[in-house]
Design an enzyme around this catalytic site. Structure first.
Site, PDB file in Angstrom:
ATOM      1  N   SER A 100       0.849  -1.176   0.000  1.00 11.07           N
ATOM      2  CA  SER A 100       0.000   0.000   0.000  1.00 11.07           C
ATOM      3  C   SER A 100       0.892   1.236   0.000  1.00 11.07           C
ATOM      4  O   SER A 100       1.880   1.290   0.720  1.00 11.07           O
ATOM      5  CB  SER A 100      -0.863  -0.033   1.266  1.00 11.07           C
ATOM      6  OG  SER A 100      -1.713   1.070   1.307  1.00 11.07           O
ATOM      7  N   HIS A 114      -2.342   7.525  -4.470  1.00 13.05           N
ATOM      8  CA  HIS A 114      -2.449   6.353  -3.609  1.00 13.05           C
ATOM      9  C   HIS A 114      -2.597   5.102  -4.469  1.00 13.05           C
ATOM     10  O   HIS A 114      -3.210   5.152  -5.543  1.00 13.05           O
ATOM     11  CB  HIS A 114      -3.680   6.515  -2.701  1.00 13.05           C
ATOM     12  CG  HIS A 114      -4.216   5.218  -2.190  1.00 13.05           C
ATOM     13  ND1 HIS A 114      -5.275   4.563  -2.785  1.00 13.05           N
ATOM     14  CD2 HIS A 114      -3.829   4.450  -1.153  1.00 13.05           C
ATOM     15  CE1 HIS A 114      -5.510   3.445  -2.125  1.00 13.05           C
ATOM     16  NE2 HIS A 114      -4.669   3.347  -1.142  1.00 13.05           N
ATOM     17  N   ARG A 118      -3.563  -6.212  -3.141  1.00 15.98           N
ATOM     18  CA  ARG A 118      -3.591  -7.200  -2.056  1.00 15.98           C
ATOM     19  C   ARG A 118      -4.066  -8.556  -2.571  1.00 15.98           C
ATOM     20  O   ARG A 118      -4.779  -8.647  -3.566  1.00 15.98           O
ATOM     21  CB  ARG A 118      -4.511  -6.725  -0.918  1.00 15.98           C
ATOM     22  CG  ARG A 118      -5.903  -6.379  -1.369  1.00 15.98           C
ATOM     23  CD  ARG A 118      -6.731  -5.683  -0.269  1.00 15.98           C
ATOM     24  NE  ARG A 118      -8.052  -5.294  -0.788  1.00 15.98           N
ATOM     25  CZ  ARG A 118      -8.314  -4.161  -1.417  1.00 15.98           C
ATOM     26  NH1 ARG A 118      -7.364  -3.269  -1.609  1.00 15.98           N
ATOM     27  NH2 ARG A 118      -9.512  -3.895  -1.883  1.00 15.98           N
ATOM     28  N   GLY A 273      -3.453  -4.935  13.067  1.00 21.76           N
ATOM     29  CA  GLY A 273      -2.309  -4.508  12.263  1.00 21.76           C
ATOM     30  C   GLY A 273      -1.490  -3.473  13.022  1.00 21.76           C
ATOM     31  O   GLY A 273      -1.859  -3.049  14.117  1.00 21.76           O
TER      32      GLY A 273
END
Lengths: 290, 290
Positions: A100, A114, A118, A273
């Site tokens: 990311s 951005h 995944r 996370g």
């Protein structure tokens, strides 16, 4: 089934590639900036297994802040969470790996960008990801910005060269609906693509014919994004105090989206996370002065 | 039952008082700043009835941003929302009035302060509110700050002079639990009080013997807070760049709480409140640079 994330499995191939992608992304940002360098921090997941590497560049000449986060984690979803995840209802074990990226340029004339890809495995597997661009100027001035056109054009080209997976009309519309500030009735940015649950199973959001087809598409997305970095992060020029003030306001909207609405942020925080890695997408500075 | 919010009703008395409180709060902030003045903006609710007045002070010498929001709204909760609100299960109609205040001083040596009082009517009625203080210095330096001691002492005194309603041990603990950044495992600030569903019904969180008892307590809370403004918002002195950087980081945590966790913010956004008024609690500037 190969053990999730083990050698030669789909998960292991995705993880290896994404880790290399993270390095290439850091390299591209450092080249675009010319002086600043990334700092690296590895983290381990407290529950379950795996972890990741958070790369952070701060205070560059061109780039005020860039974050490149790689992760590969395994664990077991909580029952409540598992019910919302494809293929996790009966067996909550999962493997997830991804990279990311966010960049907040210093110049208000350069857009925030951005990208995320995944790969997830439960009793099923699928790809997801997206990329979007957010100009730091008043919304009325977004039309016809060359950086926006370049970015969208590159993503459109990606979709068209991966016919079995990419779908520009659908994925660009999905992007506008996903990056939606419902409380303000406006999109976060000027578009891009978004897609999720891309897999071979019939119930997938995006049905593809093979693992390779999906993998090729997400790898292509990383490559296209890397190509945009050098092309878009240049020529920031001189700017006025007013342009800077507007940039900080637009970054405020960015914070609002990420904390109020982004499912990725909530997924990360709810699955234990690394907090600083998850929130590294937040801008270096933002303001709410109106 | 008197029509909710009508003349001489509980709702009307609360609304009238809170509107006057908003004016007094604005006056106290302007006195503390010495130069800057509030701007006022009235808003109406698009669905249902009522509205409010957003007062905003920006760029003062002592106060970088202060917001004083008064509102009095009536409407009908959505079915899903009503099930979570006391007394709204069968009949979703409601009246709500309150005043909410935040101040972000310019000096990193002065704390951010927040206060809110509210009165709600469904088929039942209750008061809620709170006040808390957040130093803009590293958490390790919060102990023994005179502003924190003064603020907490004033609230403790309030609770002790309103025995039938106030409860310092319980409300100060409630504050720490409410203003809790679960994703970081830390409180938002250095404490204060929080309370909700204070009413005469047996199922209330805080059972009081009369409407007057609750009303006296929330009015006292406003008065105590006003007393703190002049006492705490002075003597900011000179500060270093490092202190300013830490202040902006602490403000970032404030944003995280308000957008990720605050139920008041979500209540406002979900019930069609005025977005700019709801988000006026956000700091003038914040940073995420680590």
């Amino acid at each position: 089934m190969t053990e999730k994330g083990e050698k030669n499995s789909f998960g292991e191939r995705a993880r290896t590639r994404f880790f290399g992608d993270a390095d290439r992304l850091c390299g591209a940002f450092e080249s675009a900036d010319g002086t600043a360098r990334f700092g690296y921090r590895e983290w381990r997941r407290s529950e379950g297994g795996g972890g990741g590497r958070a790369a952070l560049l701060l205070g560059g000449e061109v780039i005020e802040k860039a974050a490149v986060n790689f992760s590969a984690v395994r664990g077991c979803f909580s029952e409540e969470f598992a019910s919302r995840i494809p293929g996790a209802g009966g067996d909550g074990r999962f493997f997830a790996t991804g990279v990311s990226v966010i960049v907040h340029p210093r110049s208000p004339r350069l857009p925030t960008m951005h990208m995320n890809v995944r790969f997830l495995e439960t009793t099923r597997w699928w790809f997801g990801g997206g990329a979007d661009i957010t100009p730091m100027r008043p919304r009325g001035e977004w039309g016809g910005m060359s950086s926006v056109d370049y970015f969208r054009g590159a993503l459109r080209g990606l979709c068209e060269t991966h016919e079995g997976a990419g779908d520009w009309p659908r994925f660009s519309d999905w992007c506008d609906r996903y990056f939606w500030l419902s409380h303000r009735g406006e999109t976060r940015g000027a578009g891009g693509i978004f897609f999720d649950v891309m897999g071979v199973d019939e119930g997938s959001e995006v049905v593809i014919s093979s693992w390779e087809g999906g993998f090729g598409f997400v790898c292509g997305l990383v490559d296209v994004f890397i190509g945009c970095i050098g092309e878009i992060l240049c020529g920031g020029g001189e700017w006025s105090e007013e342009e800077r003030a507007e940039q900080l306001r637009r970054r405020g909207r960015y914070v609002e989206f990420n904390l109020l609405h982004d499912r990725g942020t909530r997924f990360g925080l709810e699955t234990g996370g690394d907090v600083d890695a998850i929130l590294s997408s937040l801008p270096p500075t933002a303001s709410w002065d109106t």
